[in-house]
Design an enzyme around this catalytic site. Sequence first.
Site, PDB file in Angstrom:
ATOM      1  N   GLU A  47      43.273  49.496  45.365  1.00 22.72           N
ATOM      2  CA  GLU A  47      41.582  49.696  45.715  1.00 22.72           C
ATOM      3  C   GLU A  47      41.303  50.806  44.627  1.00 22.72           C
ATOM      4  O   GLU A  47      41.983  52.037  44.485  1.00 22.72           O
ATOM      5  CB  GLU A  47      41.331  50.355  47.077  1.00 22.72           C
ATOM      6  CG  GLU A  47      39.932  50.800  47.032  1.00 22.72           C
ATOM      7  CD  GLU A  47      39.591  51.175  48.440  1.00 22.72           C
ATOM      8  OE1 GLU A  47      40.607  51.122  49.442  1.00 22.72           O
ATOM      9  OE2 GLU A  47      38.281  51.610  48.554  1.00 22.72           O
ATOM     10  N   ASP A  70      45.499  53.185  47.434  1.00 22.25           N
ATOM     11  CA  ASP A  70      44.091  53.610  46.656  1.00 22.25           C
ATOM     12  C   ASP A  70      44.517  54.617  45.422  1.00 22.25           C
ATOM     13  O   ASP A  70      45.379  55.506  45.542  1.00 22.25           O
ATOM     14  CB  ASP A  70      43.420  54.544  47.921  1.00 22.25           C
ATOM     15  CG  ASP A  70      43.188  53.901  49.241  1.00 22.25           C
ATOM     16  OD1 ASP A  70      42.531  53.079  49.558  1.00 22.25           O
ATOM     17  OD2 ASP A  70      44.242  54.519  50.052  1.00 22.25           O
ATOM     18  N   GLU A 126      49.505  48.211  49.954  1.00 18.23           N
ATOM     19  CA  GLU A 126      48.012  48.565  49.421  1.00 18.23           C
ATOM     20  C   GLU A 126      48.078  49.898  49.309  1.00 18.23           C
ATOM     21  O   GLU A 126      48.606  50.895  49.715  1.00 18.23           O
ATOM     22  CB  GLU A 126      47.156  48.320  50.785  1.00 18.23           C
ATOM     23  CG  GLU A 126      45.777  48.319  50.715  1.00 18.23           C
ATOM     24  CD  GLU A 126      45.092  49.740  50.854  1.00 18.23           C
ATOM     25  OE1 GLU A 126      43.983  49.749  50.472  1.00 18.23           O
ATOM     26  OE2 GLU A 126      45.523  50.642  51.208  1.00 18.23           O
ATOM     27  N   HIS A 161      48.936  48.366  54.632  1.00 16.18           N
ATOM     28  CA  HIS A 161      47.668  49.371  54.336  1.00 16.18           C
ATOM     29  C   HIS A 161      48.096  50.819  54.294  1.00 16.18           C
ATOM     30  O   HIS A 161      48.793  51.303  55.280  1.00 16.18           O
ATOM     31  CB  HIS A 161      46.653  49.468  55.768  1.00 16.18           C
ATOM     32  CG  HIS A 161      45.496  50.322  55.546  1.00 16.18           C
ATOM     33  ND1 HIS A 161      45.231  51.331  56.168  1.00 16.18           N
ATOM     34  CD2 HIS A 161      44.518  50.119  54.628  1.00 16.18           C
ATOM     35  CE1 HIS A 161      44.098  51.896  55.908  1.00 16.18           C
ATOM     36  NE2 HIS A 161      43.613  51.301  54.978  1.00 16.18           N
ATOM     37  N   ARG A 162      48.336  51.295  53.184  1.00 20.26           N
ATOM     38  CA  ARG A 162      48.749  52.503  52.613  1.00 20.26           C
ATOM     39  C   ARG A 162      50.294  52.615  53.015  1.00 20.26           C
ATOM     40  O   ARG A 162      50.956  53.863  53.514  1.00 20.26           O
ATOM     41  CB  ARG A 162      48.234  53.800  53.423  1.00 20.26           C
ATOM     42  CG  ARG A 162      46.505  53.762  53.362  1.00 20.26           C
ATOM     43  CD  ARG A 162      46.112  55.211  54.003  1.00 20.26           C
ATOM     44  NE  ARG A 162      44.698  54.915  54.212  1.00 20.26           N
ATOM     45  CZ  ARG A 162      43.707  55.333  54.802  1.00 20.26           C
ATOM     46  NH1 ARG A 162      44.192  56.553  55.417  1.00 20.26           N
ATOM     47  NH2 ARG A 162      42.557  55.058  54.955  1.00 20.26           N
ATOM     48  N   GLN A 205      40.929  45.683  44.480  1.00 16.63           N
ATOM     49  CA  GLN A 205      39.807  45.708  45.639  1.00 16.63           C
ATOM     50  C   GLN A 205      39.026  47.141  45.338  1.00 16.63           C
ATOM     51  O   GLN A 205      39.261  48.156  45.072  1.00 16.63           O
ATOM     52  CB  GLN A 205      40.518  45.864  46.892  1.00 16.63           C
ATOM     53  CG  GLN A 205      41.663  46.874  47.112  1.00 16.63           C
ATOM     54  CD  GLN A 205      42.047  47.331  48.154  1.00 16.63           C
ATOM     55  OE1 GLN A 205      41.349  47.088  49.196  1.00 16.63           O
ATOM     56  NE2 GLN A 205      43.279  48.081  48.603  1.00 16.63           N
ATOM     57  N   HIS A 215      44.403  58.267  49.332  1.00 14.68           N
ATOM     58  CA  HIS A 215      43.407  57.653  49.922  1.00 14.68           C
ATOM     59  C   HIS A 215      42.245  58.824  49.757  1.00 14.68           C
ATOM     60  O   HIS A 215      41.066  58.563  49.341  1.00 14.68           O
ATOM     61  CB  HIS A 215      43.401  57.518  51.502  1.00 14.68           C
ATOM     62  CG  HIS A 215      42.158  56.963  52.096  1.00 14.68           C
ATOM     63  ND1 HIS A 215      41.482  57.738  52.577  1.00 14.68           N
ATOM     64  CD2 HIS A 215      41.774  55.896  52.199  1.00 14.68           C
ATOM     65  CE1 HIS A 215      40.181  57.020  52.937  1.00 14.68           C
ATOM     66  NE2 HIS A 215      40.502  55.798  52.929  1.00 14.68           N
TER      67      HIS A 215
HETATM   68  O1  G3P Z   1      41.026  49.032  51.221  1.00 19.91           O
HETATM   69  C1  G3P Z   1      40.930  48.344  52.661  1.00 19.91           C
HETATM   70  C2  G3P Z   1      40.812  49.475  53.463  1.00 19.91           C
HETATM   71  O2  G3P Z   1      41.800  50.162  53.224  1.00 19.91           O
HETATM   72  C3  G3P Z   1      39.406  50.102  53.170  1.00 19.91           C
HETATM   73  O3  G3P Z   1      39.493  51.336  53.646  1.00 19.91           O
HETATM   74  O4  G3P Z   1      39.342  53.698  53.729  1.00 19.91           O
HETATM   75  O5  G3P Z   1      41.437  52.587  54.243  1.00 19.91           O
HETATM   76  O6  G3P Z   1      40.461  52.545  52.216  1.00 19.91           O
HETATM   77  P1  G3P Z   1      40.363  52.591  53.317  1.00 19.91           P
HETATM   78 CA    CA Z   2      42.484  51.152  50.769  1.00 16.60          CA
END
Ligand code: G3P
Ligand code: CA
Length: 379
Positions: A172, A81, A79, A52-53, A219, A94
Amino acid sequence: MLKGITRTLSTAAIAGVMLSSGMALAASEPASNPGKALAAKAGVPWPAVIAHRGASFNAPEETIPSYTLARELGADYLEMDIQRTKDGVLIALHDDTLQRTTNINEVFPDRATQPVSSFTLDELKRLDAGSWFNKAYPDRARASYAGLKILTLDEVIDIAEGGKNKPGLYIETKVPTQFPGIEEDLKKKLDQRGWLSERPAAEKGHVNVAHLPGRVVLQTFEKSSLELLQKSMPDTPKVLLLWLGDGSIAAASETSFKDSGAKDKASFYASQQVKSKEEFAAWMDWAKEHGAIGTGPASALKNGGDQSYMDLVKPWMNKMAHDRGLIIHPYTVDDAVDFKAISANGVDGFFTNRTSELLKFYGRPSKESMESILKRIGY
Ligand code: G3P
Ligand code: CA
């Protein structure tokens, strides 16, 4: 979760590739998990380790060290954004503003609260996207993080391609309504880089997700963006992210955090319930009918914290998703106690800031220490 802040390989061949990539069974894998077969059908690793990130517990999110560390540790997916600069470049970031993770207040004091979309790439590249981490987390700080840059999608792709491990990308569309056409821009970039047509194989013993049909997973929280992604990239796996309220799944109560009397946001979120089973089922049906291969639900964490949200991974919810052919990747989970409890409810991987910890939980720890990797990659 931005809303919460401001708001053709055969199945058998795919299974073979997945096993050869060093995948092990989850420590608390239920005797039978339908998600495993569904993931194989979609060409997505199971169980999935989604950085995540990047490895963002240990390095500033969505920067070179966070993604390179995640790749070297052995994450299945990096992952990110995506947003778009004023001059049309796709970047990995993000928040839709820059104050939390950069020194915008010093560099552009008059524009500090302006959205990311109002800055050119050249302007964004003048920002320091690393020093905030050192201030926020002194125990994980490294002098070399100061001055890190915001990355373009191209640069994240370079990182994904640049080592012996070949992870996929889990992308995302962030606040996509601010970026009309971003789904098509994303398709063009992925196409240009060969990511929609090529599936290079990693050397034996290395992460081999790039060789799977699920090399890219798309996503989004926004139904409209999922529809556009499906139109642009019908053959690329897609995941609908789940939230309660705020334009997402209806909650049983409309009481706000302020009026709830809850001691903190995590307690408030944990108390939130889905309006009805029918409401949840309708979202599962919609996701399936609109091309999703899975869902990304919020989850409540045992020890709370700012990533602890609503519990959308109850066993009946997971069964509803699996019954419709949808796999489940909850966000964002970092601790063994939560990996274990949520896995027992039947999920198919996790978004995690702590790639190293999830890999340990899944029985495939990195052979090299985090410290050694960070030094080797220049941090
Ligand atoms: O993309 C899954 C998760 O990352 C969603 O929350 O706010 O961290 O992008 P966020
Ligand atoms: Ca995300």
